[in-house]
Design an enzyme around this catalytic site. Structure first.
Site, short mmCIF file in Angstrom:
data_model
loop_
_atom_site.label_atom_id
_atom_site.label_comp_id
_atom_site.label_asym_id
_atom_site.label_seq_id
_atom_site.Cartn_x
_atom_site.Cartn_y
_atom_site.Cartn_z
N TYR A 109 60.70 58.14 61.13
CA TYR A 109 62.01 58.57 61.61
C TYR A 109 61.91 59.64 62.69
O TYR A 109 62.88 59.93 63.38
CB TYR A 109 62.86 59.10 60.45
N LYS B 178 51.35 52.41 51.74
CA LYS B 178 51.02 51.04 52.14
C LYS B 178 49.57 51.07 52.63
O LYS B 178 49.28 50.85 53.81
CB LYS B 178 51.97 50.58 53.24
N ASP C 170 55.32 48.04 47.95
CA ASP C 170 55.99 46.79 47.54
C ASP C 170 55.81 46.56 46.04
O ASP C 170 56.75 46.18 45.33
CB ASP C 170 55.51 45.59 48.36
N ASP D 71 63.19 56.63 51.40
CA ASP D 71 64.59 56.32 51.69
C ASP D 71 65.01 55.08 50.89
O ASP D 71 66.01 55.08 50.16
CB ASP D 71 64.71 56.07 53.20
N ASP E 34 67.13 54.87 47.01
CA ASP E 34 68.42 54.16 46.89
C ASP E 34 68.33 53.08 45.82
O ASP E 34 69.27 52.85 45.05
CB ASP E 34 68.82 53.52 48.24
#
Ligand SMILES: NC(=O)c1ccc[n+]([C@@H]2O[C@H](COP(=O)([O-])OP(=O)(O)OC[C@H]3O[C@@H](n4cnc5c(N)ncnc54)[C@H](O)[C@@H]3O)[C@@H](O)[C@H]2O)c1
Length: 363
Positions: free
Chosen positions: A142, A192, A224, A248, A252
């Site tokens: 970001y 990852k 994942d 993020d 959620d």
């Protein structure tokens, strides 16, 4: 003693509604526990773009730097949404986080027994879920540069950059271990590792930091795989630490276990006690202006403010207990409403919490 100073930024959409609730609970709890707190309201996001042309002015940054904490509503909405705008409301929040050096976003996810029926998970899977996600907040994809629209091989394209420095990974992972020490002493680092160089780097640094905390159980997992395991076995996790983008999404996902985004508080912490507290949800334009938003995420964020900035765990416990009792007594905003419970608006939910907020135990 000088009063505590809190900058309050209501923002857009339902932000002003839920912040009014949070500010009221803050005032009430401060009075009950004998604290002096001065709240100063400042524009942020779309509200600031409309008045000043920018989503966060230099004055607001300075006020936030001078304050002990910021309490933020939410920003954004369709009025300011267009792929071609110069600036967005969300950039105001990013600027504030960056200016205050708030690198650790802490999102507790607790499924309340009274709301088990609202969870998309089966009650026997969701019951007892109590985890905290620590998301790295001011690095990674970001913020990495370059970040721009540009011509690529003769056609329009866009570039974002994922970059992490050692110090950035170290400080967030350390925070996770410190947080776990006050809980069930388990840290999971999510990356990852298999496809991203930054993932391999993250895992290496996290593993080295873990060696400094032999009394806390540590493991790493691919993002994942964890996204699947989180939903399958939500009670297994204690403290989860991860980089900005994965954090993020995962927070959620975990947040929905509680039944509504309207239940999720958060704190964003930096060094030297800098802190910003906000509900995890956005400005919810679909219900803005109706007075029906769930204020509990903001009220629980205020509890975090009492615990981590004012160092008043008793007051924080009292606010959390008041929320629990309000839910047990059947009060529900529309997002968590079930047959047989009592549908209330934002103001009545806030009043119900305040009515159940007990001051310090006598003696
Ligand atoms: N930190 C922030 O300020 C922040 C965070 C996330 C999204 N946003 C912005 O908010 C705007 C809307 O985003 P979105 O719709 O993707 O997410 P959202 O969180 O605003 O809403 C998602 C859904 O959850 C519901 N919801 C959210 N909070 C609620 C509450 N307190 N009570 C009851 N229902 C609630 C909404 O009605 C909506 O159906 C966008 O402009 C987005 O960029 C801002």
């Amino acid at each position: 003693m000088n009063p505590w100073r809190v900058v309050v930024t209501p923002g857009d959409g339902i932000g002003p509604d839920v912040i009014a609730s949070g500010a009221e609970v803050l005032d009430h709890a401060a009075r009950s526990f004998g604290l002096r707190v001065v709240q100063t309201e400042r524009p942020l996001g779309g509200a600031s773009i409309d008045r000043f042309g920018v989503p966060c002015t230099d004055e607001v940054v300075q006020d936030a730097l001078d304050a002990d904490a910021v309490l933020l509503g939410a920003v954004g909405g369709p009025r300011w949404d267009s792929p071609y705008v110069q600036t967005t409301p969300e950039e105001g929040v990013l600027r504030l986080r960056k200016s205050l050096g708030l690198y650790a976003n802490v999102r507790p996810v607790r499924v309340h027994d009274a709301l088990l029926g609202c969870s998309p998970l089966r009650p026997e899977v969701a019951r007892g879920t109590d985890l905290v996600i620590l998301r790295e907040l001011i690095g990674g994809l970001y913020f990495g540069q370059p970040k721009e629209m540009r011509q690529i091989d003769g056609e329009p394209g866009a570039v974002d950059t994922l970059v992490y420095r050692r110090s950035e990974v170290e400080r967030i992972v350390r925070r996770a271990f410190q947080w776990a020490a006050g809980r069930r002493r388990r840290v999971l680092s999510v990356d990852k590792f298999n496809v991203l160089v930054t993932g391999r780097f993250w895992r290496g640094v996290a593993t080295e930091v873990a060696a400094e905390y032999p009394h806390v159980e540590f493991r790493s997992m691919l993002a994942d795989a964890f996204a699947a395991a989180l939903v399958a076995r939500p009670t297994e996790w204690d403290v989860v630490v991860t980089e900005n983008t994965f954090g993020d999404f995962l927070s959620d996902e975990a947040g929905m276990f509680t039944g509504s985004l309207g239940m999720l508080p958060s704190a964003s912490l930096g060094d030297d006690g800098r802190a910003l507290y906000e509900p995890v949800h956005g400005s919810a334009p679909d219900i803005a202006g109706q007075g029906i938003a769930n204020p509990l995420a903001t009220i629980l964020s205020v509890a975090m403010l009492f615990r981590h900035t004012f160092d008043q765990p008793q007051a924080a416990d009292a606010i959390e207990a008041a929320v629990e009792r309000t839910l047990d007594d059947g009060f529900r905003t529309r997002d968590i409403f079930e047959e047989g419970t009592r549908l209330v608006d934002t103001t009545s939910m806030t009043a119900a919490v305040i009515a159940r907020l007990e001051g310090p135990a006598a003696g």
